[in-house]
Design a protein around this motif. Structure first.
Motif, PDB file in Angstrom:
ATOM      1  N   ILE A 227      -9.733  -3.657 -19.741  1.00 51.20           N
ATOM      2  CA  ILE A 227     -10.567  -1.963 -19.314  1.00 51.20           C
ATOM      3  C   ILE A 227     -10.560  -1.546 -20.049  1.00 51.20           C
ATOM      4  O   ILE A 227      -9.974  -1.232 -21.064  1.00 51.20           O
ATOM      5  CB  ILE A 227     -10.146  -1.851 -18.298  1.00 51.20           C
ATOM      6  CG1 ILE A 227      -8.771  -2.480 -16.922  1.00 51.20           C
ATOM      7  CG2 ILE A 227     -10.174  -0.496 -17.610  1.00 51.20           C
ATOM      8  CD1 ILE A 227      -8.423  -2.071 -16.644  1.00 51.20           C
ATOM      9  N   GLY A 228     -12.083  -0.777 -20.955  1.00 48.77           N
ATOM     10  CA  GLY A 228     -12.505  -0.396 -21.830  1.00 48.77           C
ATOM     11  C   GLY A 228     -12.115  -0.679 -23.585  1.00 48.77           C
ATOM     12  O   GLY A 228     -12.480  -0.399 -24.060  1.00 48.77           O
ATOM     13  N   SER A 229     -12.557  -2.333 -22.899  1.00 43.57           N
ATOM     14  CA  SER A 229     -12.836  -3.241 -24.387  1.00 43.57           C
ATOM     15  C   SER A 229     -13.833  -2.887 -25.324  1.00 43.57           C
ATOM     16  O   SER A 229     -14.875  -2.490 -24.114  1.00 43.57           O
ATOM     17  CB  SER A 229     -12.534  -4.998 -24.028  1.00 43.57           C
ATOM     18  OG  SER A 229     -12.820  -5.094 -24.831  1.00 43.57           O
ATOM     19  N   SER A 230     -13.828  -3.193 -26.355  1.00 43.18           N
ATOM     20  CA  SER A 230     -15.847  -2.892 -26.896  1.00 43.18           C
ATOM     21  C   SER A 230     -16.381  -3.240 -26.461  1.00 43.18           C
ATOM     22  O   SER A 230     -17.635  -3.063 -26.510  1.00 43.18           O
ATOM     23  CB  SER A 230     -14.964  -2.607 -28.302  1.00 43.18           C
ATOM     24  OG  SER A 230     -14.292  -3.469 -29.583  1.00 43.18           O
ATOM     25  N   THR A 231     -15.918  -4.874 -26.293  1.00 42.29           N
ATOM     26  CA  THR A 231     -17.439  -5.173 -25.773  1.00 42.29           C
ATOM     27  C   THR A 231     -16.276  -5.821 -24.580  1.00 42.29           C
ATOM     28  O   THR A 231     -15.367  -6.854 -24.259  1.00 42.29           O
ATOM     29  CB  THR A 231     -16.911  -6.621 -26.260  1.00 42.29           C
ATOM     30  OG1 THR A 231     -17.565  -6.365 -28.167  1.00 42.29           O
ATOM     31  CG2 THR A 231     -18.214  -7.961 -26.366  1.00 42.29           C
TER      32      THR A 231
ATOM     33  N   ILE B 217      -1.835 -14.495  -9.499  1.00 41.38           N
ATOM     34  CA  ILE B 217      -1.768 -12.963  -9.940  1.00 41.38           C
ATOM     35  C   ILE B 217      -3.161 -12.265  -8.921  1.00 41.38           C
ATOM     36  O   ILE B 217      -2.567 -10.349  -8.126  1.00 41.38           O
ATOM     37  CB  ILE B 217      -2.201 -12.016 -11.121  1.00 41.38           C
ATOM     38  CG1 ILE B 217      -3.969 -12.197 -11.421  1.00 41.38           C
ATOM     39  CG2 ILE B 217      -1.619 -12.623 -12.082  1.00 41.38           C
ATOM     40  CD1 ILE B 217      -5.003 -11.111 -12.418  1.00 41.38           C
ATOM     41  N   VAL B 218      -3.701 -12.793  -7.777  1.00 42.67           N
ATOM     42  CA  VAL B 218      -4.104 -12.691  -6.887  1.00 42.67           C
ATOM     43  C   VAL B 218      -3.278 -12.005  -5.776  1.00 42.67           C
ATOM     44  O   VAL B 218      -2.210 -12.457  -5.513  1.00 42.67           O
ATOM     45  CB  VAL B 218      -5.148 -13.617  -6.622  1.00 42.67           C
ATOM     46  CG1 VAL B 218      -5.279 -13.163  -4.957  1.00 42.67           C
ATOM     47  CG2 VAL B 218      -5.868 -14.538  -7.073  1.00 42.67           C
ATOM     48  N   GLY B 219      -3.718 -11.012  -5.230  1.00 40.91           N
ATOM     49  CA  GLY B 219      -3.149 -10.404  -3.778  1.00 40.91           C
ATOM     50  C   GLY B 219      -1.537  -9.624  -4.834  1.00 40.91           C
ATOM     51  O   GLY B 219      -1.452  -8.740  -3.719  1.00 40.91           O
ATOM     52  N   GLN B 220      -1.350  -8.877  -5.891  1.00 41.63           N
ATOM     53  CA  GLN B 220      -0.884  -9.143  -6.642  1.00 41.63           C
ATOM     54  C   GLN B 220      -1.145  -7.076  -7.278  1.00 41.63           C
ATOM     55  O   GLN B 220      -1.777  -7.159  -7.340  1.00 41.63           O
ATOM     56  CB  GLN B 220       0.303  -8.916  -7.738  1.00 41.63           C
ATOM     57  CG  GLN B 220       1.242 -11.197  -7.209  1.00 41.63           C
ATOM     58  CD  GLN B 220       2.102 -10.753  -6.351  1.00 41.63           C
ATOM     59  OE1 GLN B 220       2.709 -10.048  -6.202  1.00 41.63           O
ATOM     60  NE2 GLN B 220       1.701 -11.315  -5.088  1.00 41.63           N
ATOM     61  N   ARG B 221      -0.126  -6.663  -7.076  1.00 43.67           N
ATOM     62  CA  ARG B 221       0.170  -5.039  -8.081  1.00 43.67           C
ATOM     63  C   ARG B 221       0.505  -5.811  -9.359  1.00 43.67           C
ATOM     64  O   ARG B 221       1.274  -5.791  -9.108  1.00 43.67           O
ATOM     65  CB  ARG B 221       0.750  -3.905  -7.508  1.00 43.67           C
ATOM     66  CG  ARG B 221       0.174  -2.445  -7.891  1.00 43.67           C
ATOM     67  CD  ARG B 221       1.196  -1.319  -7.223  1.00 43.67           C
ATOM     68  NE  ARG B 221       1.075  -0.517  -8.324  1.00 43.67           N
ATOM     69  CZ  ARG B 221       0.115   0.523  -8.553  1.00 43.67           C
ATOM     70  NH1 ARG B 221      -1.248   0.351  -8.420  1.00 43.67           N
ATOM     71  NH2 ARG B 221       0.562   1.404  -9.024  1.00 43.67           N
ATOM     72  N   ILE B 222      -0.304  -5.292 -10.616  1.00 46.93           N
ATOM     73  CA  ILE B 222       0.076  -5.464 -11.653  1.00 46.93           C
ATOM     74  C   ILE B 222       0.452  -4.690 -12.761  1.00 46.93           C
ATOM     75  O   ILE B 222      -0.330  -3.854 -13.032  1.00 46.93           O
ATOM     76  CB  ILE B 222      -0.523  -7.024 -11.989  1.00 46.93           C
ATOM     77  CG1 ILE B 222      -2.357  -6.691 -12.141  1.00 46.93           C
ATOM     78  CG2 ILE B 222      -0.376  -8.699 -11.062  1.00 46.93           C
ATOM     79  CD1 ILE B 222      -3.154  -7.566 -12.754  1.00 46.93           C
ATOM     80  N   ALA B 223       1.203  -4.858 -13.608  1.00 50.69           N
ATOM     81  CA  ALA B 223       1.238  -3.853 -15.039  1.00 50.69           C
ATOM     82  C   ALA B 223       0.754  -5.040 -15.740  1.00 50.69           C
ATOM     83  O   ALA B 223       1.035  -6.057 -16.058  1.00 50.69           O
ATOM     84  CB  ALA B 223       3.101  -3.629 -14.850  1.00 50.69           C
ATOM     85  N   MET B 224       0.008  -3.837 -16.907  1.00 52.22           N
ATOM     86  CA  MET B 224      -0.837  -4.806 -18.506  1.00 52.22           C
ATOM     87  C   MET B 224      -1.030  -3.846 -19.010  1.00 52.22           C
ATOM     88  O   MET B 224       0.075  -2.294 -18.842  1.00 52.22           O
ATOM     89  CB  MET B 224      -1.690  -5.345 -18.141  1.00 52.22           C
ATOM     90  CG  MET B 224      -2.457  -4.826 -16.943  1.00 52.22           C
ATOM     91  SD  MET B 224      -4.395  -5.240 -16.825  1.00 52.22           S
ATOM     92  CE  MET B 224      -4.710  -6.658 -16.644  1.00 52.22           C
ATOM     93  N   GLY B 225      -0.621  -3.985 -19.938  1.00 53.32           N
ATOM     94  CA  GLY B 225      -1.359  -3.084 -21.143  1.00 53.32           C
ATOM     95  C   GLY B 225      -1.802  -1.937 -20.943  1.00 53.32           C
ATOM     96  O   GLY B 225      -3.030  -1.978 -19.893  1.00 53.32           O
ATOM     97  N   ALA B 226      -2.126  -1.229 -21.818  1.00 52.19           N
ATOM     98  CA  ALA B 226      -3.202   0.004 -21.227  1.00 52.19           C
ATOM     99  C   ALA B 226      -4.336   0.860 -22.456  1.00 52.19           C
ATOM    100  O   ALA B 226      -4.099   2.068 -22.333  1.00 52.19           O
ATOM    101  CB  ALA B 226      -1.728   1.412 -20.510  1.00 52.19           C
ATOM    102  N   GLY B 227      -4.434   0.005 -23.527  1.00 46.96           N
ATOM    103  CA  GLY B 227      -5.053   1.040 -24.748  1.00 46.96           C
ATOM    104  C   GLY B 227      -4.246   1.288 -25.607  1.00 46.96           C
ATOM    105  O   GLY B 227      -4.605   1.850 -26.801  1.00 46.96           O
ATOM    106  N   ALA B 228      -2.554   1.848 -25.664  1.00 44.42           N
ATOM    107  CA  ALA B 228      -1.658   2.562 -25.777  1.00 44.42           C
ATOM    108  C   ALA B 228      -0.587   1.999 -25.787  1.00 44.42           C
ATOM    109  O   ALA B 228       0.023   1.607 -25.062  1.00 44.42           O
ATOM    110  CB  ALA B 228      -2.094   3.604 -25.986  1.00 44.42           C
ATOM    111  N   HIS B 229       0.043   1.960 -27.635  1.00 46.40           N
ATOM    112  CA  HIS B 229       1.497   1.342 -27.465  1.00 46.40           C
ATOM    113  C   HIS B 229       2.725   3.175 -26.268  1.00 46.40           C
ATOM    114  O   HIS B 229       1.637   4.013 -26.516  1.00 46.40           O
ATOM    115  CB  HIS B 229       2.992   1.788 -28.606  1.00 46.40           C
ATOM    116  CG  HIS B 229       1.714   0.387 -29.807  1.00 46.40           C
ATOM    117  ND1 HIS B 229       2.106  -1.108 -29.780  1.00 46.40           N
ATOM    118  CD2 HIS B 229       1.136  -0.136 -30.620  1.00 46.40           C
ATOM    119  CE1 HIS B 229       1.239  -1.712 -29.936  1.00 46.40           C
ATOM    120  NE2 HIS B 229       0.070  -1.105 -30.555  1.00 46.40           N
ATOM    121  N   GLY B 230       3.352   2.237 -25.683  1.00 49.04           N
ATOM    122  CA  GLY B 230       4.417   3.287 -25.237  1.00 49.04           C
ATOM    123  C   GLY B 230       3.930   3.639 -23.629  1.00 49.04           C
ATOM    124  O   GLY B 230       4.276   3.911 -22.998  1.00 49.04           O
TER     125      GLY B 230
END
Length: 160
Positions: A107-111, A121-134
């Protein structure tokens, strides 16, 4: 504007542009997958690793793999239809996405590189990187897959 704010803004703006509901949470640094999962109150499988993968023609793709699993290179090559894939060095990953390793998210990758999401991961609420540390980003995997037209396939194997 700090790099963290810029990264979070890119993620938020890109999600909004695709009508993708996300939740960003600040979180302390974790020293392991188990510790990160405990901090976020989820199972380790719920933390999804976003891997930037380089093709031989110098284009890239994203592979989304549950935190408790590892990428299966033979499976991913078969799905992508290529003989060679590799992880780029941190600088190439940054150039390809605009995000530092450890913060990378499609999400928001420069490309907008193609996304390959592991079927687990289908059907799951997932956590992932957010574009910034922390920070961690929470999203419904199915909504992310739909918003980006991701390819869903078996691309992982047990870790270890």
């Amino acid at each position: 504007m700090s790099d963290a704010v810029a990264g979070l803004d890119r993620v938020t703006d890109a999600a909004s542009a695709r009508s993708l509901a996300i939740e960003i949470r600040e979180r302390p640094v974790a020293n392991s997958l188990a510790e990160a999962a405990e901090i976020l109150g989820i199972a380790p499988a719920g933390i999804v690793k976003t891997l930037v993968v380089k093709r031989s023609d110098d284009t890239f793709l994203f592979a989304l793999v549950p935190g408790d699993r590892a990428i299966s290179w033979p499976k991913l090559r078969a799905v992508v239809g290529v003989n060679k894939l590799q992880l780029p060095d941190p600088q190439r990953a940054l150039e390809a996405t605009g995000y530092e390793r450890g913060t990378i998210v499609p999400i928001g990758s420069s490309t907008d590189w193609p996304i390959y999401a592991d079927e687990q991961i289908v059907g799951q609420r997932i956590a992932m990187g957010a574009g910034a540390h922390g920070y961690s980003l929470f999203v419904e995997a199915d909504d992310l897959i739909a918003a980006y037209g991701a390819t869903v396939a078996d691309i992982s194997q047990p870790a270890g």
